[in-house]
Design a protein around this motif. Structure first.
Motif, PDB file in Angstrom:
ATOM      1  N   ILE A  20       7.506   4.983   1.224  1.00 59.60           N
ATOM      2  CA  ILE A  20       6.613   3.965   1.741  1.00 59.60           C
ATOM      3  C   ILE A  20       5.433   3.891   0.780  1.00 59.60           C
ATOM      4  O   ILE A  20       5.301   4.745  -0.102  1.00 59.60           O
ATOM      5  CB  ILE A  20       6.131   4.265   3.177  1.00 59.60           C
ATOM      6  N   THR A  21       4.594   2.896   0.938  1.00 58.60           N
ATOM      7  CA  THR A  21       3.419   2.817   0.076  1.00 58.60           C
ATOM      8  C   THR A  21       2.154   2.619   0.888  1.00 58.60           C
ATOM      9  O   THR A  21       2.181   2.116   2.019  1.00 58.60           O
ATOM     10  CB  THR A  21       3.536   1.673  -0.951  1.00 58.60           C
ATOM     11  N   ILE A  22       1.076   3.072   0.289  1.00 59.06           N
ATOM     12  CA  ILE A  22      -0.266   2.888   0.826  1.00 59.06           C
ATOM     13  C   ILE A  22      -1.117   2.341  -0.317  1.00 59.06           C
ATOM     14  O   ILE A  22      -0.715   2.408  -1.485  1.00 59.06           O
ATOM     15  CB  ILE A  22      -0.846   4.206   1.385  1.00 59.06           C
TER      16      ILE A  22
ATOM     17  N   ARG B   9       1.701  -5.066   4.263  1.00 58.72           N
ATOM     18  CA  ARG B   9       2.637  -4.197   4.981  1.00 58.72           C
ATOM     19  C   ARG B   9       2.886  -4.638   6.424  1.00 58.72           C
ATOM     20  O   ARG B   9       3.917  -4.335   6.992  1.00 58.72           O
ATOM     21  CB  ARG B   9       2.123  -2.767   4.924  1.00 58.72           C
ATOM     22  N   THR B  10       1.948  -5.358   7.025  1.00 61.79           N
ATOM     23  CA  THR B  10       2.112  -5.763   8.424  1.00 61.79           C
ATOM     24  C   THR B  10       3.086  -6.923   8.587  1.00 61.79           C
ATOM     25  O   THR B  10       3.422  -7.286   9.709  1.00 61.79           O
ATOM     26  CB  THR B  10       0.754  -6.181   9.034  1.00 61.79           C
TER      27      THR B  10
ATOM     28  N   THR C 111       6.255  -7.043   7.381  1.00 61.35           N
ATOM     29  CA  THR C 111       7.641  -6.669   7.161  1.00 61.35           C
ATOM     30  C   THR C 111       8.205  -5.885   8.346  1.00 61.35           C
ATOM     31  O   THR C 111       7.468  -5.204   9.058  1.00 61.35           O
ATOM     32  CB  THR C 111       7.799  -5.839   5.865  1.00 61.35           C
TER      33      THR C 111
ATOM     34  N   HIS D 186      10.938  -0.217   7.905  1.00 61.89           N
ATOM     35  CA  HIS D 186      10.284   0.898   8.585  1.00 61.89           C
ATOM     36  C   HIS D 186      11.052   2.198   8.399  1.00 61.89           C
ATOM     37  O   HIS D 186      12.208   2.199   7.984  1.00 61.89           O
ATOM     38  CB  HIS D 186      10.139   0.602  10.084  1.00 61.89           C
TER      39      HIS D 186
ATOM     40  N   ARG E 100       2.219   1.121  13.974  1.00 61.88           N
ATOM     41  CA  ARG E 100       1.894   0.908  12.560  1.00 61.88           C
ATOM     42  C   ARG E 100       0.936   2.010  12.119  1.00 61.88           C
ATOM     43  O   ARG E 100       0.047   2.404  12.890  1.00 61.88           O
ATOM     44  CB  ARG E 100       1.225  -0.453  12.338  1.00 61.88           C
ATOM     45  N   ASP E 101       1.125   2.499  10.903  1.00 60.88           N
ATOM     46  CA  ASP E 101       0.189   3.484  10.374  1.00 60.88           C
ATOM     47  C   ASP E 101      -1.115   2.783  10.002  1.00 60.88           C
ATOM     48  O   ASP E 101      -1.229   1.548  10.134  1.00 60.88           O
ATOM     49  CB  ASP E 101       0.820   4.281   9.220  1.00 60.88           C
TER      50      ASP E 101
ATOM     51  N   ASN F  26       2.123   0.027   7.650  1.00 61.98           N
ATOM     52  CA  ASN F  26       3.542   0.383   7.602  1.00 61.98           C
ATOM     53  C   ASN F  26       4.087   0.533   9.017  1.00 61.98           C
ATOM     54  O   ASN F  26       3.476   1.200   9.858  1.00 61.98           O
ATOM     55  CB  ASN F  26       3.755   1.705   6.854  1.00 61.98           C
ATOM     56  N   ARG F  27       5.209  -0.079   9.273  1.00 62.21           N
ATOM     57  CA  ARG F  27       5.858  -0.012  10.585  1.00 62.21           C
ATOM     58  C   ARG F  27       6.572   1.325  10.718  1.00 62.21           C
ATOM     59  O   ARG F  27       7.289   1.767   9.817  1.00 62.21           O
ATOM     60  CB  ARG F  27       6.858  -1.163  10.708  1.00 62.21           C
TER      61      ARG F  27
END
Length: 122
Positions: free
Chosen positions: A11-13, A65-66, A68, A71, A108-109, A113-114
């Protein structure tokens, strides 16, 4: 010749958000950070151990990210406690579409990210 499993998922941040990511993934979720190889340390991000698999948390900017459905799904042994813990820390919990034999929810983080938390009823 065959594919024998999954080694890791990524995942990415956002770039520079590693400490906030560690607060969420390592401290809140309790996932242990594992050391990245020296050859990759300069690229940012961090790696997590999840059971016998790894989640690589990379960094990239310019991603919404929100938007997509992509997950990760974390298999848990006490879904009610996870739901309560995330809500207590201000994270929205959404009920997932029912799947026979499972109880699950989505969240979601802090970066959008889901995430799915799933518990087997059998």
């Amino acid at each position: 010749m065959s594919i024998t499993g999954i080694h890791h998922a990524q995942i990415t941040i956002p770039r520079g958000a590693e400490e906030q990511g560690r607060q969420y993934y390592c401290h809140l979720l309790g996932l242990p950070e594992i050391e990245k190889p020296d050859s990759l340390k300069g690229r940012g991000g961090f790696w997590l151990q999840v059971g016998d698999r790894q989640v690589h948390v990379g960094t990239e900017d310019g991603v919404e990210r929100t938007r997509t459905k992509a997950h990760l799904a974390y298999h848990v042994d006490d879904i009610a406690t996870w739901k309560q813990k995330l809500q207590e820390h201000g994270f929205e919990v959404l009920e997932g579409v029912p799947i026979p034999g499972f109880e699950r929810f989505e969240t979601r983080d802090p970066f959008g990210n889901r995430l799915e938390f799933i518990h087997s009823l059998t």
